[in-house]
Write a protein that holds these residues in place. Structure first.
Motif, mmCIF file in Angstrom:
data_model
loop_
_atom_site.group_PDB
_atom_site.id
_atom_site.type_symbol
_atom_site.label_atom_id
_atom_site.label_comp_id
_atom_site.label_asym_id
_atom_site.label_seq_id
_atom_site.Cartn_x
_atom_site.Cartn_y
_atom_site.Cartn_z
ATOM 1 N N VAL A 2 0.863 -1.190 0.000
ATOM 2 C CA VAL A 2 0.000 0.000 0.000
ATOM 3 C C VAL A 2 0.898 1.238 0.000
ATOM 4 C CG1 VAL A 2 -1.622 1.373 1.382
ATOM 5 C CG2 VAL A 2 -1.965 -1.101 1.140
ATOM 6 N N SER A 3 0.510 2.241 -0.766
ATOM 7 C CA SER A 3 1.314 3.465 -0.858
ATOM 8 C C SER A 3 0.423 4.701 -0.894
ATOM 9 C CB SER A 3 2.183 3.418 -2.119
ATOM 10 O OG SER A 3 2.937 4.610 -2.254
ATOM 11 N N ASP A 4 0.920 5.760 -0.279
ATOM 12 C CA ASP A 4 0.209 7.046 -0.236
ATOM 13 C C ASP A 4 1.068 8.091 -0.938
ATOM 14 O OD1 ASP A 4 -1.033 9.425 0.342
ATOM 15 O OD2 ASP A 4 -0.975 9.210 2.518
ATOM 16 N N ASP B 95 -8.675 13.531 2.686
ATOM 17 C CA ASP B 95 -7.572 12.971 1.896
ATOM 18 C C ASP B 95 -8.008 11.650 1.253
ATOM 19 O OD1 ASP B 95 -5.103 12.725 0.791
ATOM 20 O OD2 ASP B 95 -4.019 12.401 2.665
ATOM 21 N N ASP B 96 -7.177 11.152 0.330
ATOM 22 C CA ASP B 96 -7.417 9.811 -0.226
ATOM 23 C C ASP B 96 -7.482 8.795 0.914
ATOM 24 O OD1 ASP B 96 -7.201 10.916 -2.725
ATOM 25 O OD2 ASP B 96 -5.229 10.102 -3.172
ATOM 26 N N ARG B 97 -8.253 7.735 0.693
ATOM 27 C CA ARG B 97 -8.402 6.708 1.717
ATOM 28 C C ARG B 97 -8.159 5.333 1.099
ATOM 29 N NH1 ARG B 97 -14.036 9.303 4.184
ATOM 30 N NH2 ARG B 97 -13.024 11.018 5.313
ATOM 31 N N THR B 98 -7.238 4.602 1.682
ATOM 32 C CA THR B 98 -6.988 3.227 1.250
ATOM 33 C C THR B 98 -6.920 2.333 2.477
ATOM 34 O OG1 THR B 98 -5.788 3.946 -0.718
ATOM 35 C CG2 THR B 98 -5.425 1.683 0.023
ATOM 36 N N LEU B 99 -7.652 1.238 2.421
ATOM 37 C CA LEU B 99 -7.667 0.274 3.513
ATOM 38 C C LEU B 99 -7.648 -1.134 2.930
ATOM 39 C CD1 LEU B 99 -7.921 -0.491 6.512
ATOM 40 C CD2 LEU B 99 -10.419 -0.220 6.287
ATOM 41 N N ALA B 100 -6.653 -1.919 3.333
ATOM 42 C CA ALA B 100 -6.530 -3.309 2.912
ATOM 43 C C ALA B 100 -6.651 -4.193 4.144
ATOM 44 C CB ALA B 100 -5.212 -3.544 2.203
ATOM 45 N N ILE B 101 -7.538 -5.173 4.096
ATOM 46 C CA ILE B 101 -7.774 -6.032 5.247
ATOM 47 C C ILE B 101 -7.672 -7.501 4.846
ATOM 48 C CG2 ILE B 101 -9.383 -6.626 7.110
ATOM 49 C CD1 ILE B 101 -10.806 -3.952 6.580
ATOM 50 N N ILE B 102 -6.785 -8.216 5.516
ATOM 51 C CA ILE B 102 -6.694 -9.668 5.367
ATOM 52 C C ILE B 102 -7.456 -10.248 6.554
ATOM 53 C CG2 ILE B 102 -5.159 -11.669 5.252
ATOM 54 C CD1 ILE B 102 -2.958 -9.596 4.328
ATOM 55 N N ILE C 281 4.263 0.821 2.442
ATOM 56 C CA ILE C 281 4.230 -0.263 3.422
ATOM 57 C C ILE C 281 3.896 -1.543 2.668
ATOM 58 C CG2 ILE C 281 3.653 1.083 5.495
ATOM 59 C CD1 ILE C 281 0.711 0.412 5.044
ATOM 60 N N PHE C 282 4.531 -2.637 3.085
ATOM 61 C CA PHE C 282 4.168 -3.911 2.463
ATOM 62 C C PHE C 282 4.401 -5.065 3.431
ATOM 63 C CE2 PHE C 282 8.589 -3.237 0.919
ATOM 64 C CZ PHE C 282 9.193 -4.449 1.249
ATOM 65 N N THR C 283 3.718 -6.145 3.161
ATOM 66 C CA THR C 283 3.851 -7.343 3.991
ATOM 67 C C THR C 283 3.999 -8.559 3.095
ATOM 68 O OG1 THR C 283 2.847 -8.653 5.762
ATOM 69 C CG2 THR C 283 1.342 -7.675 4.173
ATOM 70 N N LEU C 284 4.818 -9.482 3.572
ATOM 71 C CA LEU C 284 5.065 -10.756 2.901
ATOM 72 C C LEU C 284 4.638 -11.835 3.897
ATOM 73 C CD1 LEU C 284 6.441 -11.974 0.312
ATOM 74 C CD2 LEU C 284 8.577 -12.020 1.633
ATOM 75 N N ILE C 285 3.719 -12.716 3.506
ATOM 76 C CA ILE C 285 3.134 -13.667 4.450
ATOM 77 C C ILE C 285 3.125 -15.085 3.875
ATOM 78 C CG2 ILE C 285 1.135 -14.157 5.935
ATOM 79 C CD1 ILE C 285 0.148 -11.350 5.449
ATOM 80 N N LEU D 283 -3.637 -2.860 6.551
ATOM 81 C CA LEU D 283 -2.722 -1.837 6.070
ATOM 82 C C LEU D 283 -3.573 -0.662 5.623
ATOM 83 C CD1 LEU D 283 -1.219 -4.648 5.654
ATOM 84 C CD2 LEU D 283 0.184 -3.455 3.963
ATOM 85 N N MET D 284 -3.218 0.537 6.055
ATOM 86 C CA MET D 284 -4.045 1.702 5.727
ATOM 87 C C MET D 284 -3.199 2.941 5.497
ATOM 88 S SD MET D 284 -5.659 2.648 9.491
ATOM 89 C CE MET D 284 -6.044 0.951 9.909
ATOM 90 N N THR D 285 -3.732 3.868 4.728
ATOM 91 C CA THR D 285 -3.089 5.167 4.561
ATOM 92 C C THR D 285 -3.629 6.131 5.615
ATOM 93 O OG1 THR D 285 -4.742 5.888 2.943
ATOM 94 C CG2 THR D 285 -2.760 4.812 2.096
#
Length: 469
Positions: free
Chosen positions: A223-225, A461-468, A317-321, A396-398
């Motif tokens: 995710v990037s802002d 502002d822009d909004r980004t939300l990623a949920i696992i 930000i990033f994640t490797l799982i 992960l969120m901005t």
């Protein structure tokens, strides 16, 4: 008789006529004259009527000029206000009614003296109070008092939603949302252009990317802002996310992961300094190379397009799982002010998987486009690792989400704040919009996108939300 004498004597005295002693008998006879007695009675009754009429008119005027303040309302927002007759001193009303609420979305409950509803129009509403007070005849015309109620427009309606220029070479959709499988879990992501950008037709600067590398069992999420002050940050964020995916696609393979898999198994059964060091080395080596690769890709793009690297400033930000038989290995990297939060299975613990570039730099955000972050002695602290049996949510969120929902960095480490956030997502919000995390729910991407329209003063502002999950 005596009262009549006193009244006539006072009247004559006002006219500068005094009754001398030798006229006393004459005056007594004059005052007792039936015609004069009746005249005095009529005068006194008329005076009494005039006084009562004045008191009545004066009371009505006091009510008409009395200031009545009621709270302002807002279009499309629930409104309720009590017009307390007792507090206003209107106990002498014998009848009243409220007019002027037609087509406003409001009604008045006379029994509870309550004005309520959901306003549908804005402006200065002129509410008419028709009333009659004690002393007024039942056939008199009702008095009219105007009460002003200010209804403010819905703040959302003041914002324009101008589409961005699709002919721009770096254009991307203003809003995106997706759901998919992620390892043995699900993932949902929504990225929405902020109102401040929509209002002037500019671009969404946030971005995201994810990939399941099924051959090796790992999954990646980035995710990037993009910085609002950087003219091409919309492309910078896009390059940052996709470069991370590209790096791991090209550089992770079963052969070079074999040793790490064995170390994780050993670490699971017995944590030692040696296994911890090996894990830290693997995390640093691989994730730092991915981060540096993203930086290089953006730099190369800037050179090719003959523009400054700073025009592409973006956080990352990033994640490797990977899912093992004994649990999940979660590796993270972060630069900037976007948090990564890991909630345990029973929602009793929160692990913030990265630190934010806020306080340590006097409020200044750092970007993946800044060469100096790779030379900083703090670079090694930008990586995170966690081995867990299971988890409920990895988010992960901005800052378009973080700022309005968590407000300050300290709240990101409070599990109660994350539980409040989850309740908000699940429908405990002003709009009543719900995101259903049932794994069978195929509409979750649209639900999350709709939830992202929440209103928060000053946060556009822009909004980004990623949920696992």
């Amino acid at each position: 008789m005596e009262e009549t004498k006193r009244y006539i004597q006072s009247f004559l005295s006002q006219k500068k006529i005094d009754i001398s002693a030798d006229k006393a008998a004459l005056f007594a006879a004059f005052a007792s004259n039936e015609q004069n007695v009746n005249a005095v009675k009529i005068i006194q009754e008329n005076q009494k009527m005039i006084m009562q009429n004045w008191i009545l008119k004066n009371r009505i005027d006091d009510i008409l000029t009395q200031t009545v303040s009621i709270p302002n309302g807002t279009v499309n927002k629930k409104y309720e206000a009590k017009i307390d007759f007792n507090t206003l001193g209107w106990n002498d009303f014998i009848s009243f009614e409220i007019k002027g609420l037609e087509n406003t979305g409001l009604i008045f409950d006379e029994k509870d003296e309550l004005l309520f509803g959901i306003p549908i129009i804005s402006g200065d509403l002129k509410i008419t109070l028709l009333f009659r007070i004690e002393g007024e005849a039942e056939d008199t015309v009702l008095n009219e008092k105007i009460i002003t109620l200010i209804i403010n427009p819905d703040p959302k309606s003041l914002w324009k939603n101008i589409e961005s220029d699709q002919k721009d070479p770096f254009w991307k959709p203003d809003n995106q949302a997706v759901t998919a499988q992620f390892l043995d879990k699900n993932i949902v992501i929504a990225s929405k252009r902020g109102r401040s950008h929509a209002n002037k037709g500019s671009f969404r600067e946030d971005d995201y990317a994810f990939k399941n590398l099924k051959e090796i069992g790992w999954s990646i999420l980035a995710v990037s802002d993009g910085a609002g002050s950087a003219s091409l940050s919309r492309k910078g964020s896009n390059l940052a996310c996709n470069s991370v995916i590209e790096y791991f696609e090209d550089n992770l393979n079963a052969e070079n992961l074999k040793e790490f898999d064995q170390v994780l198994i050993e670490h699971h059964y017995k944590v030692t300094d040696e296994t911890s060091k090996k894990i830290s080395r693997f995390v640093y080596d691989n994730l730092s190379k991915a981060a540096h690769f993203a930086h290089q890709k953006i730099e190369e793009f800037a050179i090719t397009n003959e523009t400054d690297l700073k025009n592409f400033h973006s956080t990352l930000i990033f994640t490797l799982i990977k899912k093992y038989d004994f649990g999940y290995a979660i590796l993270t990297f972060g630069v900037g002010d976007c948090p990564i939060g890991l909630l345990n299975k029973d929602l009793t613990e929160i692990k913030l998987m990265n630190w934010l570039d806020v306080g340590d730099f006097g409020g200044g955000t750092r970007f993946i486009t800044m060469p100096e972050i790779f030379q900083s002695d703090k670079f090694s602290t930008r990586f995170g690792f966690k081995l867990v049996d299971d988890f409920s949510y990895l988010m992960l969120m901005t800052d378009g989400i973080y700022d309005p929902k968590f407000v300050v960095e300290a709240n990101l480490e409070k599990v109660e704040k994350w539980n409040e956030f989850l309740e908000d997502l699940k429908g405990k919000n002003e709009e009543g919009i719900k995101v259903d995390f049932d794994k069978e729910n195929t509409d979750i991407a649209n639900q999350l996108s709709a939830w992202m329209d929440f209103w928060s003063p000053g946060n556009h502002d822009d909004r980004t939300l990623a949920i696992i999950y």
